[in-house]
Design an enzyme around this catalytic site. Structure first.
Site, PDB file in Angstrom:
ATOM      1  N   GLY A  32     105.863  81.049 -57.122  1.00 62.80           N
ATOM      2  CA  GLY A  32     104.894  80.009 -56.817  1.00 62.80           C
ATOM      3  C   GLY A  32     103.532  80.573 -56.469  1.00 62.80           C
ATOM      4  CG  LEU A  34     102.535  78.514 -60.052  1.00 56.56           C
ATOM      5  CD1 LEU A  34     102.918  77.434 -61.061  1.00 56.56           C
ATOM      6  CD2 LEU A  34     103.362  79.763 -60.280  1.00 56.56           C
ATOM      7  CG  HIS A  35      97.695  83.766 -60.043  1.00 56.02           C
ATOM      8  ND1 HIS A  35      97.967  84.423 -61.225  1.00 56.02           N
ATOM      9  CD2 HIS A  35      98.415  84.383 -59.076  1.00 56.02           C
ATOM     10  CE1 HIS A  35      98.801  85.414 -60.975  1.00 56.02           C
ATOM     11  NE2 HIS A  35      99.105  85.406 -59.678  1.00 56.02           N
ATOM     12  CG  HIS A  38     102.050  82.671 -61.802  1.00 53.12           C
ATOM     13  ND1 HIS A  38     101.247  82.685 -60.689  1.00 53.12           N
ATOM     14  CD2 HIS A  38     103.088  83.494 -61.520  1.00 53.12           C
ATOM     15  CE1 HIS A  38     101.789  83.465 -59.766  1.00 53.12           C
ATOM     16  NE2 HIS A  38     102.893  83.981 -60.237  1.00 53.12           N
ATOM     17  N   GLY A 149     105.397  89.355 -66.154  1.00 53.51           N
ATOM     18  CA  GLY A 149     104.070  89.953 -66.304  1.00 53.51           C
ATOM     19  C   GLY A 149     104.124  91.480 -66.209  1.00 53.51           C
ATOM     20  CD  GLN A 155     109.308  91.670 -60.865  1.00 52.65           C
ATOM     21  OE1 GLN A 155     109.518  91.588 -59.668  1.00 52.65           O
ATOM     22  NE2 GLN A 155     108.535  90.806 -61.509  1.00 52.65           N
ATOM     23  CG  MET A 186      94.237  86.943 -61.963  1.00 53.22           C
ATOM     24  SD  MET A 186      94.219  85.310 -62.703  1.00 53.22           S
ATOM     25  CE  MET A 186      92.530  85.288 -63.285  1.00 53.22           C
ATOM     26  CB  SER A 188     100.645  84.922 -55.198  1.00 54.48           C
ATOM     27  OG  SER A 188     101.091  84.411 -56.429  1.00 54.48           O
TER      28      SER A 188
HETATM   29  O1  PAF Z   1     107.402  88.745 -59.914  1.00 48.10           O
HETATM   30  C1  PAF Z   1     107.801  87.839 -59.162  1.00 48.10           C
HETATM   31  O2  PAF Z   1     107.124  86.853 -58.898  1.00 48.10           O
HETATM   32  C2  PAF Z   1     109.197  87.939 -58.537  1.00 48.10           C
HETATM   33  O3  PAF Z   1     109.512  89.262 -58.236  1.00 48.10           O
HETATM   34  C3  PAF Z   1     110.300  87.300 -59.405  1.00 48.10           C
HETATM   35  C4  PAF Z   1     110.453  87.996 -60.737  1.00 48.10           C
HETATM   36  C5  PAF Z   1     109.969  85.829 -59.638  1.00 48.10           C
HETATM   37  C6  PAF Z   1     111.644  87.381 -58.672  1.00 48.10           C
HETATM   38  O4  PAF Z   1     111.600  86.735 -57.441  1.00 48.10           O
END
Ligand code: PAF
Length: 280
Positions: A32, A34-35, A38, A149, A155, A186, A188
């Protein structure tokens, strides 16, 4: 375009998605706040899927007790408005914590390989939390593809590894970093920055760009990494966790640029930890 429906339970999500099976379903997992970054993931997903689900869940398992779980922005109504205005989202999955981690919950997904080092050296809990929630989201939605992203580059590789290792039927798509006008990636968490900190934060991508150019011109990797740390500290960053040149696919440390490489960096400005990365 009509506003996407919000569902809070896995059962409701599955009921809503039943009619969409057979055509391609895409998932954009988010926490969430969001920008534009996202929204670009939604656009990428829309190109490849007939039904797009955006999940919004601030995942407690990826925060250590001293981190910002409590103050992480929770803006579901505004997020839903942004998704409705941007178009392209069919369904928002916004479960409460108890839906994803019911009483007695006792299962964790641990990924080796690309999880090792970098973020894990400073946030040892992080990738098990991410891998667990991403696996649970993929099992809840069962999408044909899911978009992550490249800003969270390590990740992305961890999620790719877990999807391959568990034989999940979801294609993992990486989407380019979206940057502010000064190049700041960008995030959050940029919302935490004071005006002074925001100005300093904009230097991170400038430093990475310069390092990439120096590496291409033959600067030794260890020299470039040390130089990057020094320049970030001089620019006003409070501390630097890492500036590292790694193999693009495996994140193994490199001693020479004999294969595609990526620079990854994490540093704190004020109390806010920022990460960024760039192809060399
Ligand atoms: O990158 C993120 O916003 C978080 O790590 C994810 C992938 C939604 C998991 O909570």
């Amino acid at each position: 375009m009509s506003a996407p429906q919000i569902v809070e339970t896995i059962a409701a999500l599955r009921t809503r998605l039943a009619a969409a099976r057979g055509a391609r379903i895409g998932l954009v997992p988010t926490m969430g706040a969001l920008h534009e970054g996202h929204l670009s993931l939604v656009r990428e997903t829309r190109k490849r899927a007939d039904t797009v689900v955006v999940s919004i869940f601030v995942n407690p398992a990826q925060f250590a007790p001293h981190e910002d779980f409590d103050r992480y922005p929770r803006t579901l109504e505004a997020d839903a408005g942004k998704l409705a205005a941007a178009g392209g989202t069919d369904l928002i999955f916004a479960p409460p914590v108890g839906e994803m981690y019911p009483r007695g919950y006792a299962t964790t997904i641990e990924v080796g390989g690309p999880s090792r080092g970098l973020e894990t050296d400073f946030r040892p809990h992080f990738f098990a939390g991410v891998a667990t929630i991403v696996t649970k989201l993929l099992l809840a939605v069962m999408p044909d593809m899911a978009t992550f992203g490249e800003k969270d580059y390590q990740q992305l590789l961890v999620v790719r590894r877990l999807a391959a290792d568990l034989g999940l039927a979801t294609e993992i798509v990486g989407a380019a970093i979206i940057r502010e006008s000064d190049g700041l990636a960008m995030s959050s968490r940029n919302a935490y920055l004071t005006p002074d900190e925001r100005r300093i934060a904009g230097q991170m991508n400038v430093v990475l760009k310069r390092l990439a150019a120096k590496l291409r011109n033959g600067e030794p990797i260890a020299v470039a990494e040390a130089d990057g740390r020094r320049v970030l500290l001089n620019a006003g960053f409070a501390s630097v966790d890492y500036v590292a040149v790694r193999d693009t696919k495996t994140l193994e440390a490199l001693t020479s640029l004999d294969r595609p490489a990526r620079i990854l960096a994490a540093a704190k400005v004020g109390g806010t930890r920022l990460i960024d990365n760039m192809a060399v």
